[in-house]
Write a protein that holds these residues in place. Structure first.
Motif, PDB file in Angstrom:
ATOM      1  N   GLU A   1       0.834  -1.201   0.000  1.00 42.93           N
ATOM      2  CA  GLU A   1       0.000   0.000   0.000  1.00 42.93           C
ATOM      3  C   GLU A   1       0.868   1.251   0.000  1.00 42.93           C
ATOM      4  O   GLU A   1       1.797   1.384   0.810  1.00 42.93           O
ATOM      5  CB  GLU A   1      -0.898   0.033   1.240  1.00 42.93           C
ATOM      6  CG  GLU A   1      -1.965  -1.031   1.305  1.00 42.93           C
ATOM      7  CD  GLU A   1      -2.819  -0.863   2.556  1.00 42.93           C
ATOM      8  OE1 GLU A   1      -3.937  -0.322   2.438  1.00 42.93           O
ATOM      9  OE2 GLU A   1      -2.357  -1.269   3.643  1.00 42.93           O
ATOM     10  N   ASN A   2       0.578   2.146  -0.933  1.00 47.21           N
ATOM     11  CA  ASN A   2       1.195   3.486  -0.966  1.00 47.21           C
ATOM     12  C   ASN A   2       2.714   3.439  -0.817  1.00 47.21           C
ATOM     13  O   ASN A   2       3.312   4.240  -0.101  1.00 47.21           O
ATOM     14  CB  ASN A   2       0.607   4.366   0.141  1.00 47.21           C
ATOM     15  CG  ASN A   2      -0.898   4.481   0.041  1.00 47.21           C
ATOM     16  OD1 ASN A   2      -1.449   4.605  -1.055  1.00 47.21           O
ATOM     17  ND2 ASN A   2      -1.572   4.424   1.178  1.00 47.21           N
ATOM     18  N   LEU A   3       3.343   2.482  -1.489  1.00 45.29           N
ATOM     19  CA  LEU A   3       4.793   2.335  -1.396  1.00 45.29           C
ATOM     20  C   LEU A   3       5.491   3.432  -2.203  1.00 45.29           C
ATOM     21  O   LEU A   3       5.262   3.593  -3.403  1.00 45.29           O
ATOM     22  CB  LEU A   3       5.219   0.962  -1.921  1.00 45.29           C
ATOM     23  CG  LEU A   3       6.726   0.722  -2.050  1.00 45.29           C
ATOM     24  CD1 LEU A   3       7.409   0.836  -0.691  1.00 45.29           C
ATOM     25  CD2 LEU A   3       7.007  -0.636  -2.681  1.00 45.29           C
ATOM     26  N   SER A   4       6.319   4.196  -1.529  1.00 42.31           N
ATOM     27  CA  SER A   4       7.134   5.223  -2.179  1.00 42.31           C
ATOM     28  C   SER A   4       8.587   5.019  -1.765  1.00 42.31           C
ATOM     29  O   SER A   4       8.869   4.517  -0.669  1.00 42.31           O
ATOM     30  CB  SER A   4       6.670   6.625  -1.802  1.00 42.31           C
ATOM     31  OG  SER A   4       5.350   6.865  -2.252  1.00 42.31           O
ATOM     32  N   LEU A   5       9.488   5.425  -2.640  1.00 41.03           N
ATOM     33  CA  LEU A   5      10.915   5.201  -2.391  1.00 41.03           C
ATOM     34  C   LEU A   5      11.723   6.383  -2.911  1.00 41.03           C
ATOM     35  O   LEU A   5      11.485   6.869  -4.028  1.00 41.03           O
ATOM     36  CB  LEU A   5      11.375   3.911  -3.076  1.00 41.03           C
ATOM     37  CG  LEU A   5      12.872   3.593  -3.020  1.00 41.03           C
ATOM     38  CD1 LEU A   5      13.300   3.239  -1.605  1.00 41.03           C
ATOM     39  CD2 LEU A   5      13.217   2.453  -3.977  1.00 41.03           C
ATOM     40  N   LYS A   6      12.662   6.819  -2.098  1.00 42.41           N
ATOM     41  CA  LYS A   6      13.630   7.832  -2.513  1.00 42.41           C
ATOM     42  C   LYS A   6      15.033   7.300  -2.278  1.00 42.41           C
ATOM     43  O   LYS A   6      15.295   6.631  -1.280  1.00 42.41           O
ATOM     44  CB  LYS A   6      13.465   9.123  -1.697  1.00 42.41           C
ATOM     45  CG  LYS A   6      12.359  10.038  -2.173  1.00 42.41           C
ATOM     46  CD  LYS A   6      12.404  11.348  -1.406  1.00 42.41           C
ATOM     47  CE  LYS A   6      11.395  12.348  -1.938  1.00 42.41           C
ATOM     48  NZ  LYS A   6      11.496  13.651  -1.240  1.00 42.41           N
ATOM     49  N   ILE A   7      15.924   7.583  -3.206  1.00 46.90           N
ATOM     50  CA  ILE A   7      17.344   7.299  -3.013  1.00 46.90           C
ATOM     51  C   ILE A   7      18.056   8.638  -3.054  1.00 46.90           C
ATOM     52  O   ILE A   7      18.133   9.280  -4.105  1.00 46.90           O
ATOM     53  CB  ILE A   7      17.896   6.338  -4.072  1.00 46.90           C
ATOM     54  CG1 ILE A   7      17.169   4.987  -3.990  1.00 46.90           C
ATOM     55  CG2 ILE A   7      19.394   6.147  -3.901  1.00 46.90           C
ATOM     56  CD1 ILE A   7      17.637   3.965  -4.993  1.00 46.90           C
TER      57      ILE A   7
END
Length: 535
Positions: free
Chosen positions: A8-14
């Motif tokens: 659910e609502n998976l967000s990722l920043k590198i």
């Protein structure tokens, strides 16, 4: 029914770069869920988020649960108990994922020893069971990865992934670069595994595979899921321009284009009764085993400007034939002629484009030096060489400024363009394309095929296209050769051979090729597409 894997609502920043945005999906037991999209869309990173295997500097948001357990709330020690035991993973390239110094038995038993503390004897018993389960009943656990074929190594990876009886199996491009017969076997195995209650998240850029296997598909673009649903519904009513673009690229080989007759009195390439054999290893003191014939009585021709396809499963002799045409193999008998002259006297008339350009380029050299490698046989001035390098870079859709870059600075499609530029730089008359598009996603593959078609006309090239993708062969070749066990068993006009195969093996190749039913595509592919794909 409660989902086994719920994201659910998976967000990722590198760092400061956003990679994933609001990704969500639900995967149930006993089903195959497809995750599709081109390279860089975020498919593999979604899987790595679930596994907790992210690079340093990565920050994720949202939630992912496995059978109700919040994976993102687990410590690293707790995640180590989940990986391998409850979630197994199959990687794209087994030769790099498997340890070449360890037997396959030791590698499969590794998770059994870690998670179940099995003794050597008990672990070996389970290893034997798992090898039998994936169709490797005739393979010894004491074998090493290099002793197996590509399809067998992929089955070893599957055996390793299911050794502990996981609930979820993540398969990341498990059939890329496999021939159609081997691919069909791997896909049938995945289908068989889900009947045991296993859930499979199948990551691939091949929409035809998902059309035949998946219960539901999510299409990813630029880190987002832009459309999802059952395959038939999604393909019939694709709304997003990017989905329609993928479908159009996936079916680009559906119609054989009309081509003018290209036959001339004297063919550009003539192969006459060629035989190539490899000596067998001597195992008996007084008896020498007979040689193995990799090529036997091979005869065919390629005319000026003609494109000829060569298909067959792995190990049938296709790459051996390519090496023989390039003068890299000694012939036991037969002759190879270029423009009526013995190829021994003109070894540079042909060039080759390999399947994986990254491994065929030296990463320590800049592009200009890499492209100039074929010049060792030509006496050109420095200015002529520089001019030729700039010319081919522009011709393949790159720029002159790219000559001062390193190979790691380019995408997969750009590296393949550089490989084509290297093959073009000596202005050959024949180019051998050895699985030159098999590792590319469908949209990049379509670009490379259009480039090859344009260069064929512009340079007056002839192609020998070695491929396991019958859609590519259908769209790019005039004639087709089918090879099995070192022999050409069928040949003829490409459209005729594919429409009405005469040999049982050719029929089996065609039947093994996954496809999207044409009636699923009428609205999606024919729908008008205006403007660029939105980001």
């Amino acid at each position: 029914m409660t989902a086994l894997l719920h994201i659910e609502n998976l967000s990722l920043k590198i760092g400061e770069t956003p990679i994933l945005s609001d990704v969500g999906l639900a995967l149930h037991r006993g089903e195959i869920y497809g995750l599709a999209g081109e390279s860089g869309s975020g498919k593999s990173l979604t899987a790595l988020c679930v596994m907790g295997l992210l690079p340093a500097g990565a920050v994720r948001y949202g939630a992912a649960s496995l059978a109700g357990q919040n994976l993102f709330a687990l410590s690293e020690d707790a995640l180590c108990q989940v990986r391998g035991r409850r979630i197994g993973m199959i990687f794209q390239e087994p030769m790099t994922a498997l340890n070449p110094l360890m037997t396959i038995g030791k590698q499969i038993s590794e998770t059994l020893r870690v998670h179940h503390a099995l003794s050597g004897y008990d672990a070996r018993t389970v290893v034997r069971e798992k090898l039998d389960r994936v169709g490797l009943g005739n393979i010894s656990p004491d074998a090493y990865p290099h002793e197996l074929s590509g399809g067998q190594r992929q089955r070893v990876m599957i055996a390793q992934a299911i050794a502990c009886g996981p609930d979820l199996l993540i398969a990341d491009e498990p059939t890329t670069a496999l021939d159609v017969m081997t691919q069909a076997g791997i896909l049938a195995l995945l289908e068989d595994l889900v009947t045991d209650g296993l859930a499979v998240l199948l990551i691939t850029h091949d929409l035809a595979i998902l059309a035949n296997l998946a219960r539901k598909i999510s299409i990813m673009y630029a880190g987002e899921i832009i459309e999802q649903g059952p395959p038939e519904t999604l393909f019939r009513r694709a709304r997003h321009p990017y989905t329609r673009k993928l479908l159009a690229a996936a079916t680009a080989g559906g119609v054989q284009p009309a081509r003018p007759a290209r036959h001339t009195v004297q063919p550009l390439l003539k192969v006459d009764d060629v035989r190539v054999c490899y000596p067998r290893k001597t195992t008996h003191l007084f008896r020498t085993p007979p040689a193995f014939f990799a090529l036997e009585d091979i005869s065919f021709s390629i005319h000026h400007g003609e494109s000829v396809g060569l298909v067959g499963e792995s190990g049938c002799g296709k790459s051996t034939l390519a090496r023989a045409l390039l003068g890299l193999m000694d012939l036991q008998s037969g002759q190879i002629y270029f423009a009526g002259q013995d190829s021994k006297d003109h070894p540079s008339r042909a060039q080759i484009v390999f399947q994986d350009p990254a491994s065929s380029f030296n990463p320590r050299h800049k592009v200009a030096r890499l492209i100039a490698e074929p010049f060792y046989q030509e006496s050109l001035s420095q200015s002529e060489r520089e001019g030729r390098i700039d010319e081919v870079l522009v011709d393949v859709g790159l720029s002159r400024e790219d000559r001062d870059k390193y190979i790691h600075e380019f995408s997969g499609g750009q590296r393949q363009r550089l490989a084509i530029a290297r093959a073009l730089v000596t202005k050959p008359r024949l180019i051998i394309l050895d699985e030159a598009t098999s590792a590319l996603d469908v949209s990049i593959r379509a670009q490379i095929l259009r480039l090859l078609d344009r260069l064929r006309e512009a340079y007056g090239l002839s192609y020998l296209m070695i491929s396991h993708d019958l859609a590519v062969v259908r769209s790019m070749t005039d004639r087709l050769l089918v090879m099995r066990r070192g022999k050409i068993i069928e040949h003829g006009e490409t459209a005729g051979v594919l429409a009405d195969p005469q040999h049982a093996y050719t029929k089996a190749l065609i039947d093994a090729m996954p496809h999207i039913p044409l009636d699923w595509l009428a609205q999606s592919v024919d729908a008008p597409q205006t403007g660029e794909t939105p980001r």
